[in-house]
Scaffold this active site. Sequence first.
Site, PDB file in Angstrom:
ATOM      1  N   ASP A 158       0.524  -1.068   0.274  1.00 46.48           N
ATOM      2  CA  ASP A 158       0.218   0.093   0.378  1.00 46.48           C
ATOM      3  C   ASP A 158       0.845   1.009  -0.028  1.00 46.48           C
ATOM      4  OD1 ASP A 158      -2.522   1.255   0.071  1.00 46.48           O
ATOM      5  OD2 ASP A 158      -3.576  -0.155   1.374  1.00 46.48           O
ATOM      6  N   ASP A 213      -9.735   3.181  -3.729  1.00 48.19           N
ATOM      7  CA  ASP A 213     -10.639   1.814  -3.124  1.00 48.19           C
ATOM      8  C   ASP A 213     -11.827   2.042  -4.067  1.00 48.19           C
ATOM      9  OD1 ASP A 213      -8.578   1.311  -2.030  1.00 48.19           O
ATOM     10  OD2 ASP A 213      -9.210   1.808   0.161  1.00 48.19           O
TER      11      ASP A 213
END
Length: 394
Positions: A158, A213
């Site tokens: 991430d 996302d």
Amino acid sequence: MVSSTLFTCILTSAVLGQVGSAKPLAKRLDNGLGKTPALGWNTWNAGQCNFATAAKALQAADLFDSLGLKALGYNYINIDDCWSNKARNSSGYLVADPARWPNGMKAVADSLHAKGLKLGLYGDSGTQTCAGYPGSQGYEDKDAKTLASWGVDYWKYDNCATPGGNSQPRYEKMRDTLLSSGRPIFYSLCNWGRDNVWTWGGKVGNSWRITDDNFNSWSYVASIAARGATIAQYGVPGGFNDWDMMQISNGKLNAGEERAHMGLWAIGKSPILLGMDLSKISSSSLAIVKNKALLAINQDPLGKPATTFRPSGAAAPSASALYPYWAGPLSDGVVIGLVAADSAATLTVKFADVPGLGAGTFSWTEVYSGKTGSGTSVSAQLALHDMAVFKVVK
Ligand SMILES: *[C@@H]1O[C@H](CO)[C@@H](O)[C@H](O)[C@H]1NC(C)=O
């Protein structure tokens, strides 16, 4: 003494670097993994931090069996953020939180491997993960060794708590340490589509996220697919655009929207990482994610993502809005996707307008209804946001 093999490698690349100096070598990551898009499940959409436990991982493994997902090729069980202790140990290594992993991480990996499944973990290229757990910046070597020692198969990396700037060097550093870890580990880049990752992701990882996302609503599904259409050409076996984890059976999409979510991700050759609580999946959603013909399209060895095309008479696509007409080549035919993006509609395309087909009569199967036919066009009457996916045999 420097080994002669190592010396040869250095020498060869130096020579090639000079000879081919006009352009850098367009070298792709080759760890042998991700020849087709990853299929699996991830804890985050289902239960955020609460699901990052051995109990949930082992329950998912059982459900992969009993729901028939494993038999269809779903094999990755990926643990997202929150699995580790909040602090590294005094030697600088990550520690699996003993409250979540009472027998350690390796025991879970061993158990999944014994069932023919794979374990994924999550980390971050900055100093902390998005939920505030230790990031790998400055600890890449130690973390790659830890993953290999536990038998981890997949690493999602991430982009929180970073120093900013171009993310590519951070992602390359972890690639290099994973490659030298002694274990093939699928490398999933999650820099949220920054820095045009699709232009370099193939050199670095097995998949790369193309957007922020996929939050749980139709508008995210539609906008991610719209982005995917514009960069389809970057997906190839070994490295695919990652449209993010699924939101099927999470309470916000109706059945038609779930068909479109699954259909677009499948023909776009995105990884399909389920994101529902598997113990509560509805039978309608289960049928959608278990569609065998659609999964075969996603897993087609040719690995060429479908994109939009403009039939004669149709309005032009725009880069930011979901477009109704999609097509892409398969090793044994062509896939056509029709999605009622803006309103309920009967959508029709003539094969003569479809890239890879042309004038002529072809046989087709629609994957959701199972209907078959042959002719010079296909047509689908669709409710708002619903989708039909046709496999056309040449
Ligand atoms: C930290 O963890 C590593 C890897 O699990 C282990 O080898 C090492 O002994 C640990 N160090 C301490 C001080 O516990």
